[in-house]
Write a protein that holds these residues in place. Structure first.
Motif, PDB file in Angstrom:
ATOM      1  N   GLY A 146       4.316  10.174  -7.043  1.00 37.24           N
ATOM      2  CA  GLY A 146       5.300  10.464  -8.077  1.00 37.24           C
ATOM      3  C   GLY A 146       4.642  10.857  -9.384  1.00 37.24           C
ATOM      4  N   THR A 147       3.580  10.177  -9.771  1.00 37.63           N
ATOM      5  CA  THR A 147       2.896  10.516 -11.018  1.00 37.63           C
ATOM      6  C   THR A 147       2.204  11.866 -10.902  1.00 37.63           C
ATOM      7  OG1 THR A 147       0.957   9.239 -10.360  1.00 37.63           O
ATOM      8  CG2 THR A 147       2.579   8.130 -11.739  1.00 37.63           C
ATOM      9  N   ARG A 148       1.668  12.186  -9.722  1.00 37.89           N
ATOM     10  CA  ARG A 148       1.053  13.503  -9.533  1.00 37.89           C
ATOM     11  C   ARG A 148       2.104  14.603  -9.641  1.00 37.89           C
ATOM     12  NH1 ARG A 148      -2.117  11.849  -4.228  1.00 37.89           N
ATOM     13  NH2 ARG A 148      -3.649  10.477  -5.152  1.00 37.89           N
ATOM     14  N   GLU A 149       3.253  14.345  -9.036  1.00 38.27           N
ATOM     15  CA  GLU A 149       4.339  15.325  -9.077  1.00 38.27           C
ATOM     16  C   GLU A 149       4.809  15.527 -10.511  1.00 38.27           C
ATOM     17  OE1 GLU A 149       6.886  18.123  -7.531  1.00 38.27           O
ATOM     18  OE2 GLU A 149       5.264  17.052  -6.511  1.00 38.27           O
ATOM     19  N   GLU A 150       4.913  14.446 -11.278  1.00 34.82           N
ATOM     20  CA  GLU A 150       5.323  14.556 -12.673  1.00 34.82           C
ATOM     21  C   GLU A 150       4.299  15.341 -13.488  1.00 34.82           C
ATOM     22  OE1 GLU A 150       5.909  10.577 -14.007  1.00 34.82           O
ATOM     23  OE2 GLU A 150       7.613  10.236 -12.676  1.00 34.82           O
ATOM     24  N   ALA A 151       3.020  15.117 -13.234  1.00 35.48           N
ATOM     25  CA  ALA A 151       1.977  15.843 -13.951  1.00 35.48           C
ATOM     26  C   ALA A 151       2.019  17.335 -13.608  1.00 35.48           C
ATOM     27  CB  ALA A 151       0.606  15.266 -13.611  1.00 35.48           C
TER      28      ALA A 151
ATOM     29  N   ALA B 295       0.838  -1.206   0.000  1.00 35.56           N
ATOM     30  CA  ALA B 295       0.000   0.000   0.000  1.00 35.56           C
ATOM     31  C   ALA B 295       0.874   1.258   0.000  1.00 35.56           C
ATOM     32  CB  ALA B 295      -0.928  -0.005   1.207  1.00 35.56           C
ATOM     33  N   GLU B 296       1.934   1.245   0.779  1.00 39.32           N
ATOM     34  CA  GLU B 296       2.842   2.388   0.832  1.00 39.32           C
ATOM     35  C   GLU B 296       3.536   2.590  -0.515  1.00 39.32           C
ATOM     36  OE1 GLU B 296       4.909   5.612   2.529  1.00 39.32           O
ATOM     37  OE2 GLU B 296       3.156   4.501   3.219  1.00 39.32           O
ATOM     38  N   ALA B 297       3.956   1.505  -1.150  1.00 42.43           N
ATOM     39  CA  ALA B 297       4.600   1.612  -2.461  1.00 42.43           C
ATOM     40  C   ALA B 297       3.631   2.180  -3.493  1.00 42.43           C
ATOM     41  CB  ALA B 297       5.113   0.249  -2.900  1.00 42.43           C
ATOM     42  N   GLU B 298       2.394   1.744  -3.453  1.00 45.10           N
ATOM     43  CA  GLU B 298       1.381   2.258  -4.386  1.00 45.10           C
ATOM     44  C   GLU B 298       1.131   3.743  -4.140  1.00 45.10           C
ATOM     45  OE1 GLU B 298      -1.387   2.427  -7.413  1.00 45.10           O
ATOM     46  OE2 GLU B 298       0.064   0.860  -6.937  1.00 45.10           O
ATOM     47  N   ARG B 299       1.055   4.133  -2.866  1.00 41.82           N
ATOM     48  CA  ARG B 299       0.828   5.540  -2.532  1.00 41.82           C
ATOM     49  C   ARG B 299       1.991   6.399  -3.026  1.00 41.82           C
ATOM     50  NH1 ARG B 299       2.111   9.144   1.242  1.00 41.82           N
ATOM     51  NH2 ARG B 299       3.392   7.722   2.440  1.00 41.82           N
ATOM     52  N   LEU B 300       3.220   5.926  -2.828  1.00 45.72           N
ATOM     53  CA  LEU B 300       4.389   6.673  -3.293  1.00 45.72           C
ATOM     54  C   LEU B 300       4.437   6.755  -4.819  1.00 45.72           C
ATOM     55  CD1 LEU B 300       7.120   5.383  -0.840  1.00 45.72           C
ATOM     56  CD2 LEU B 300       6.046   7.635  -0.868  1.00 45.72           C
TER      57      LEU B 300
END
Length: 101
Positions: free
Chosen positions: A54-59, A45-50
């Motif tokens: 990361g994808t939000r930050e890239e967007a 769950a933590e890996a999925e959240r991270l």
């Protein structure tokens, strides 16, 4: 499986079989196994959240690189919300009195 009176299993008999492993397909976990499973689920769950962060930050970075102005976006959003609120309170044709028969 042992059946009690009337061919039915009693609660005690079922619990005894469950905890001794006599019932196939039903197993109990040891404390260590349960902890390992919980830790693995938390790690996933933590890996999925991270990954999602990361994808939000890239967007966000891509939007900034393209030159989108957040003030303009906020103004457009404010206008769209105002129009939506107006449509919620004014049904279609509510102000068109001259076309009514």
């Amino acid at each position: 499986m042992r059946a009690g009176a009337g061919g039915r299993l009693s609660y005690g008999a079922v619990m005894e079989q469950l905890h001794t492993g006599e019932v196939p397909g039903l197993h109990s976990l040891s404390v260590e196994e349960g902890m390992r499973r919980e830790e693995a689920e938390r790690a996933m769950a933590e890996a999925e959240r991270l990954r999602q962060m990361g994808t939000r930050e890239e967007a966000r970075r891509a939007r900034e690189e393209k030159g989108y102005d957040t003030e303009e976006e906020e103004e457009e959003l404010r206008k769209a919300r105002a129009k939506d609120d107006w449509r919620d309170s004014h049904t279609r044709g509510a102000g068109n009195r001259r076309n009514r028969s």
